[in-house]
Scaffold this motif. Structure first.
Motif, PDB file in Angstrom:
ATOM      1  N   GLY A 147      94.058 146.927 -41.896  1.00 56.05           N
ATOM      2  CA  GLY A 147      92.894 147.739 -42.236  1.00 56.05           C
ATOM      3  C   GLY A 147      93.177 149.077 -42.884  1.00 56.05           C
ATOM      4  O   GLY A 147      92.260 149.831 -43.193  1.00 56.05           O
ATOM      5  N   ALA A 148      94.450 149.416 -43.100  1.00 54.98           N
ATOM      6  CA  ALA A 148      94.786 150.670 -43.788  1.00 54.98           C
ATOM      7  C   ALA A 148      94.536 150.510 -45.285  1.00 54.98           C
ATOM      8  O   ALA A 148      94.450 149.390 -45.802  1.00 54.98           O
ATOM      9  N   THR A 149      94.442 151.630 -45.974  1.00 56.01           N
ATOM     10  CA  THR A 149      94.249 151.656 -47.425  1.00 56.01           C
ATOM     11  C   THR A 149      95.386 152.436 -48.059  1.00 56.01           C
ATOM     12  O   THR A 149      95.728 153.525 -47.582  1.00 56.01           O
ATOM     13  N   GLU A 150      95.940 151.885 -49.128  1.00 59.47           N
ATOM     14  CA  GLU A 150      97.018 152.588 -49.822  1.00 59.47           C
ATOM     15  C   GLU A 150      96.464 153.809 -50.551  1.00 59.47           C
ATOM     16  O   GLU A 150      95.484 153.713 -51.261  1.00 59.47           O
ATOM     17  N   ALA A 196     105.593 156.510 -49.367  1.00 60.68           N
ATOM     18  CA  ALA A 196     104.240 156.046 -49.672  1.00 60.68           C
ATOM     19  C   ALA A 196     103.312 156.687 -48.653  1.00 60.68           C
ATOM     20  O   ALA A 196     103.751 157.123 -47.587  1.00 60.68           O
ATOM     21  N   THR A 197     102.030 156.750 -48.983  1.00 53.55           N
ATOM     22  CA  THR A 197     101.042 157.182 -48.000  1.00 53.55           C
ATOM     23  C   THR A 197      99.900 156.178 -47.966  1.00 53.55           C
ATOM     24  O   THR A 197      99.549 155.570 -48.980  1.00 53.55           O
ATOM     25  N   LEU A 198      99.361 156.021 -46.781  1.00 51.69           N
ATOM     26  CA  LEU A 198      98.205 155.163 -46.565  1.00 51.69           C
ATOM     27  C   LEU A 198      97.191 155.962 -45.760  1.00 51.69           C
ATOM     28  O   LEU A 198      97.527 157.007 -45.204  1.00 51.69           O
ATOM     29  N   THR A 199      95.971 155.479 -45.677  1.00 50.29           N
ATOM     30  CA  THR A 199      94.972 156.110 -44.815  1.00 50.29           C
ATOM     31  C   THR A 199      94.524 155.088 -43.781  1.00 50.29           C
ATOM     32  O   THR A 199      94.448 153.890 -44.065  1.00 50.29           O
ATOM     33  N   ASP A 200      94.238 155.598 -42.594  1.00 52.26           N
ATOM     34  CA  ASP A 200      93.682 154.729 -41.559  1.00 52.26           C
ATOM     35  C   ASP A 200      92.176 154.612 -41.814  1.00 52.26           C
ATOM     36  O   ASP A 200      91.642 155.243 -42.741  1.00 52.26           O
ATOM     37  N   PRO A 201      91.450 153.809 -41.042  1.00 53.34           N
ATOM     38  CA  PRO A 201      90.009 153.642 -41.282  1.00 53.34           C
ATOM     39  C   PRO A 201      89.194 154.935 -41.203  1.00 53.34           C
ATOM     40  O   PRO A 201      88.086 155.005 -41.727  1.00 53.34           O
ATOM     41  N   GLY A 217      90.318 157.829 -42.468  1.00 56.77           N
ATOM     42  CA  GLY A 217      90.739 158.705 -43.557  1.00 56.77           C
ATOM     43  C   GLY A 217      91.959 159.559 -43.258  1.00 56.77           C
ATOM     44  O   GLY A 217      92.359 160.388 -44.075  1.00 56.77           O
ATOM     45  N   ASN A 218      92.564 159.404 -42.073  1.00 57.81           N
ATOM     46  CA  ASN A 218      93.775 160.153 -41.753  1.00 57.81           C
ATOM     47  C   ASN A 218      94.925 159.634 -42.602  1.00 57.81           C
ATOM     48  O   ASN A 218      95.112 158.424 -42.757  1.00 57.81           O
ATOM     49  N   VAL A 219      95.710 160.544 -43.154  1.00 51.27           N
ATOM     50  CA  VAL A 219      96.822 160.163 -44.018  1.00 51.27           C
ATOM     51  C   VAL A 219      98.056 159.904 -43.172  1.00 51.27           C
ATOM     52  O   VAL A 219      98.432 160.689 -42.313  1.00 51.27           O
ATOM     53  N   LEU A 220      98.679 158.751 -43.420  1.00 52.67           N
ATOM     54  CA  LEU A 220      99.894 158.321 -42.715  1.00 52.67           C
ATOM     55  C   LEU A 220     100.997 158.164 -43.753  1.00 52.67           C
ATOM     56  O   LEU A 220     100.872 157.370 -44.671  1.00 52.67           O
ATOM     57  N   GLY A 221     102.074 158.931 -43.603  1.00 55.09           N
ATOM     58  CA  GLY A 221     103.186 158.836 -44.531  1.00 55.09           C
ATOM     59  C   GLY A 221     104.242 157.878 -44.019  1.00 55.09           C
ATOM     60  O   GLY A 221     104.451 157.754 -42.817  1.00 55.09           O
ATOM     61  N   LEU A 222     104.905 157.215 -44.962  1.00 52.83           N
ATOM     62  CA  LEU A 222     106.005 156.314 -44.639  1.00 52.83           C
ATOM     63  C   LEU A 222     107.212 156.687 -45.496  1.00 52.83           C
ATOM     64  O   LEU A 222     107.057 157.027 -46.676  1.00 52.83           O
ATOM     65  N   ILE A 223     108.404 156.623 -44.909  1.00 53.15           N
ATOM     66  CA  ILE A 223     109.658 156.911 -45.629  1.00 53.15           C
ATOM     67  C   ILE A 223     110.659 155.807 -45.298  1.00 53.15           C
ATOM     68  O   ILE A 223     110.788 155.397 -44.141  1.00 53.15           O
ATOM     69  N   GLN A 224     111.349 155.354 -46.349  1.00 46.52           N
ATOM     70  CA  GLN A 224     112.491 154.460 -46.165  1.00 46.52           C
ATOM     71  C   GLN A 224     113.685 155.121 -46.822  1.00 46.52           C
ATOM     72  O   GLN A 224     113.684 155.406 -48.015  1.00 46.52           O
ATOM     73  N   ASP A 225     114.719 155.395 -46.028  1.00 44.51           N
ATOM     74  CA  ASP A 225     115.956 155.939 -46.558  1.00 44.51           C
ATOM     75  C   ASP A 225     116.916 154.806 -46.828  1.00 44.51           C
ATOM     76  O   ASP A 225     117.012 153.862 -46.047  1.00 44.51           O
ATOM     77  N   ASN A 226     117.618 154.925 -47.952  1.00 45.75           N
ATOM     78  CA  ASN A 226     118.628 153.902 -48.270  1.00 45.75           C
ATOM     79  C   ASN A 226     120.003 154.445 -48.077  1.00 45.75           C
ATOM     80  O   ASN A 226     120.288 155.559 -48.080  1.00 45.75           O
TER      81      ASN A 226
END
Length: 116
Positions: free
Chosen positions: A83-86, A100-105, A107-116
């Motif tokens: 149910g999140a939105t990109e 990347a960031t997504l929003t929950d239902p 409208g709260n912004v949730l950030g994601l990080i992947q380190d290589n």
């Protein structure tokens, strides 16, 4: 379902980068590890605290906590299915670090990080 590695990065939008840099240095008790006109980053107690001037290219309206994940694409797909939105699509910000960031239902912004 993949698990997260926890929140280890928080970015703060700031209007006056130099003034904010002084305040965060005083708060954290360390000098910035990264100090450029477009980003100032601190590392304190295992946390990465970033200052982003003028709301940054992503138009930040408030601080964003970034959850570290092992597979960004999988986590984005899982969250969208739930149910999140990109908001900000996955992209490399240098050194192989993907965000990347997504929003929950709500409208709260949730950030994601992947380190290589």
């Amino acid at each position: 379902m993949t698990t997260t590695q926890g929140i280890r990065t928080v970015l703060h939008p700031v209007a006056d980068l130099e003034a904010a840099k002084a305040v965060y240095a005083a708060l954290l008790g360390v000098a910035p590890q990264t100090d450029s006109p477009y980003y100032v980053g601190f590392v304190a107690a295992g946390q990465q605290i970033g200052l982003v001037p003028n709301r940054g290219p992503q138009g930040m309206a408030s601080p964003v906590a970034y959850w570290h994940v092992s597979d960004l694409g999988v986590k984005i797909a899982e969250m969208i299915a739930a149910g999140a939105t990109e908001k900000e699509s996955a992209h490399d910000v240098g050194g192989g670090r993907l965000i990347a960031t997504l929003t929950d239902p709500d409208g709260n912004v949730l950030g994601l990080i992947q380190d290589n």
